[in-house]
Scaffold this active site. Structure first.
Site, PDB file in Angstrom:
ATOM      1  N   VAL A   1      37.275   4.204  36.624  1.00  0.00           N
ATOM      2  CA  VAL A   1      35.869   3.851  36.821  1.00  0.00           C
ATOM      3  C   VAL A   1      35.652   2.918  38.021  1.00  0.00           C
ATOM      4  O   VAL A   1      34.521   2.638  38.382  1.00  0.00           O
ATOM      5  CB  VAL A   1      35.214   3.232  35.560  1.00  0.00           C
ATOM      6  CG1 VAL A   1      35.038   4.267  34.470  1.00  0.00           C
ATOM      7  CG2 VAL A   1      35.988   2.021  35.069  1.00  0.00           C
TER       8      VAL A   1
ATOM      9  N   SER B   1      41.495   3.175  35.095  1.00  0.00           N
ATOM     10  CA  SER B   1      42.241   4.129  34.264  1.00  0.00           C
ATOM     11  C   SER B   1      43.374   4.839  34.992  1.00  0.00           C
ATOM     12  O   SER B   1      44.224   5.457  34.332  1.00  0.00           O
ATOM     13  CB  SER B   1      41.298   5.197  33.716  1.00  0.00           C
ATOM     14  OG  SER B   1      40.650   4.719  32.582  1.00  0.00           O
TER      15      SER B   1
ATOM     16  N   LYS C   1      46.779   4.178  33.806  1.00  0.00           N
ATOM     17  CA  LYS C   1      47.257   4.716  32.531  1.00  0.00           C
ATOM     18  C   LYS C   1      48.400   5.723  32.694  1.00  0.00           C
ATOM     19  O   LYS C   1      49.352   5.740  31.918  1.00  0.00           O
ATOM     20  CB  LYS C   1      46.097   5.374  31.765  1.00  0.00           C
ATOM     21  CG  LYS C   1      45.052   4.358  31.333  1.00  0.00           C
ATOM     22  CD  LYS C   1      43.768   4.999  30.835  1.00  0.00           C
ATOM     23  CE  LYS C   1      42.784   3.933  30.381  1.00  0.00           C
ATOM     24  NZ  LYS C   1      41.455   4.438  30.073  1.00  0.00           N
TER      25      LYS C   1
ATOM     26  N   TYR D   1      46.507  -4.634  28.896  1.00  0.00           N
ATOM     27  CA  TYR D   1      45.697  -3.453  29.230  1.00  0.00           C
ATOM     28  C   TYR D   1      44.569  -3.817  30.213  1.00  0.00           C
ATOM     29  O   TYR D   1      44.362  -3.125  31.216  1.00  0.00           O
ATOM     30  CB  TYR D   1      45.118  -2.828  27.943  1.00  0.00           C
ATOM     31  CG  TYR D   1      44.085  -1.776  28.234  1.00  0.00           C
ATOM     32  CD1 TYR D   1      44.467  -0.524  28.726  1.00  0.00           C
ATOM     33  CD2 TYR D   1      42.723  -2.026  28.070  1.00  0.00           C
ATOM     34  CE1 TYR D   1      43.514   0.434  29.035  1.00  0.00           C
ATOM     35  CE2 TYR D   1      41.773  -1.072  28.364  1.00  0.00           C
ATOM     36  CZ  TYR D   1      42.173   0.150  28.856  1.00  0.00           C
ATOM     37  OH  TYR D   1      41.224   1.095  29.171  1.00  0.00           O
TER      38      TYR D   1
ATOM     39  N   TYR E   1      39.576  12.946  31.776  1.00  0.00           N
ATOM     40  CA  TYR E   1      38.872  12.777  30.493  1.00  0.00           C
ATOM     41  C   TYR E   1      38.287  14.110  30.023  1.00  0.00           C
ATOM     42  O   TYR E   1      38.966  15.131  30.092  1.00  0.00           O
ATOM     43  CB  TYR E   1      37.763  11.720  30.587  1.00  0.00           C
ATOM     44  CG  TYR E   1      38.095  10.521  31.421  1.00  0.00           C
ATOM     45  CD1 TYR E   1      39.114   9.658  31.031  1.00  0.00           C
ATOM     46  CD2 TYR E   1      37.402  10.232  32.578  1.00  0.00           C
ATOM     47  CE1 TYR E   1      39.419   8.534  31.784  1.00  0.00           C
ATOM     48  CE2 TYR E   1      37.703   9.111  33.331  1.00  0.00           C
ATOM     49  CZ  TYR E   1      38.704   8.271  32.932  1.00  0.00           C
ATOM     50  OH  TYR E   1      38.997   7.176  33.680  1.00  0.00           O
TER      51      TYR E   1
HETATM   52  N1  LIG Z   1      37.802   5.039  32.628  1.00  0.00           N
HETATM   53  C1  LIG Z   1      38.272   3.877  32.995  1.00  0.00           C
HETATM   54  O1  LIG Z   1      38.663   3.679  34.133  1.00  0.00           O
HETATM   55  C2  LIG Z   1      38.145   2.821  31.932  1.00  0.00           C
HETATM   56  C3  LIG Z   1      39.004   1.635  32.120  1.00  0.00           C
HETATM   57  C4  LIG Z   1      38.302   0.364  31.724  1.00  0.00           C
HETATM   58  N2  LIG Z   1      39.150  -0.738  32.019  1.00  0.00           N
HETATM   59  C5  LIG Z   1      37.945   0.370  30.260  1.00  0.00           C
HETATM   60  O2  LIG Z   1      38.761   0.019  29.475  1.00  0.00           O
HETATM   61  O3  LIG Z   1      36.858   0.690  29.865  1.00  0.00           O
END
Ligand SMILES: NC(=O)CC[C@H](N)C(=O)O
Length: 343
Positions: free
Chosen positions: A275, A80, A83, A205, A257
């Protein structure tokens, strides 16, 4: 990795090894190395292979000094954290108003993978959670999927100063199991928030999440934002200056988050977690922090990474809203050495 071109850089690296700030980081690393709270992400099967003991901390200053301790060269997937930076590229491609018509900038207070859109406008809440990130990826320009990915990889190179690869097994693992993300994409297609290139955008993505980085890269990404969008080591501009504030403000409000409020309160740095175990944290006008430890808390944020950033914030008065003078003068600590600029 080190590139000791001349005696001067050798001398400065030796100074760096003994600098007070380096010693501080080593103590911080030791302090949290034994903390084994949290769990490695396993909802993406390939991520479950991460080792709980992996741990690295890197700090890069606005003037390009690099301080690192632990597993700072160990590669892992950016997840993430991508992003925030893809949001920056979408802004460059389309401008603020158009991007905002497709993705809002409100914190959700919900998990990163919540299937939720703003009821009034049907927009995903923000670019830092999965739904908003998929809508943001959809905005990345390019003739086809390959070209769009190429643009993302070139962007990351501008930020970090080095080439990046995709971890193909992680990409395929996400592609094979990402039904929830697929559901969000179709929901957003229904509301006209994303284009018809659904599969291409989902691939993009999943690929952006599978980009391989290390803790040093994360610190460099953050330091580049802290430095107004210019990589402090290479001098290359990574993002249009006018969009740096967009990226870091949304990092502050949404980057961790549904722990973003608590993070802002306790740490007070725009940041983004993933994650894979990474956190990139920006101290605007000063420095960037990159941490890597794959043990995550229930909200998907790295347990050791949070602790490290919290300590750095408190010990050096780096909280964005710390109006009182800090007890320790960070510049003085750093002045003990010039860092290793071995990029
Ligand atoms: N929180 C994350 O890092 C989530 C990214 C992960 N690729 C997902 O889409 O679930």
């Amino acid at each position: 990795m080190s590139n000791f071109g001349d005696l001067q850089s050798l001398a400065s690296s030796i100074t760096a090894v003994t600098s007070p700030f380096r010693n501080y980081l080593t103590d911080l690393y030791e302090k949290y190395r034994k903390l084994n709270d949290g769990a490695v992400a396993d909802y993406i099967p390939e991520l479950a292979l991460a080792k709980p003991e992996w741990f690295g901390i890197c700090v890069v200053t606005k003037d390009g000094q690099v301080f690192e301790v632990g597993d700072c060269d160990k590669l892992f997937t950016i997840q993430s954290i991508s992003k925030a930076f893809v949001f920056g590229l979408a802004l460059e491609d389309h401008g603020r108003e158009y991007v905002n018509s497709k993705v809002s900038v409100e914190p959700t207070g919900e998990a990163f993978n919540a299937i939720v859109l703003d009821e009034a406008t049907n927009r995903p809440y923000n670019p830092m959670v999965n739904a908003g990130a998929i809508a943001t990826a959809d905005l990345i320009e390019g003739e086809n999927g390959t070209e769009r990915l190429k643009r993302l990889l070139e962007m990351f190179k501008r930020y970090t100063g080095r080439e990046h690869d995709i971890n193909v097994p992680v990409f395929l693992s996400e592609k094979a199991t990402g039904f929830r993300n697929r559901a969000m994409a179709y929901l957003m297609r229904n509301f006209g928030m994303i284009s018809d290139k659904i599969d291409e955008t989902l691939d993009l993505y999943f690929q952006q999440c599978s980009i391989l980085v290390n803790a040093k890269d994360l610190a460099m990404l953050a330091a580049t934002l802290a430095n107004g969008g210019v990589n402090p080591v290479t001098g290359e501009r990574a993002i249009d200056e006018r969009y740096v504030q967009d990226v870091i403000s949304v990092m502050l409000t949404c980057g961790m988050y549904d722990a973003s409020g608590e993070w802002c309160y306790r740490v007070g740095m725009p940041a983004k977690s993933g994650v894979g175990g990474g956190i990139t944290a920006v101290v605007p006008g000063k420095l960037g922090i990159g941490t890597f430890s794959p043990l995550l808390d229930a909200k998907g944020n790295s347990v050791r990474g949070i602790k490290v950033c919290q300590d750095l914030s408190q010990d050096f008065g780096l909280h964005l809203f710390n109006v009182a003078k800090s007890e320790r003068d960070l510049q003085q600590w750093i002045a003990g050495g010039n860092g290793i600029n071995d990029w």
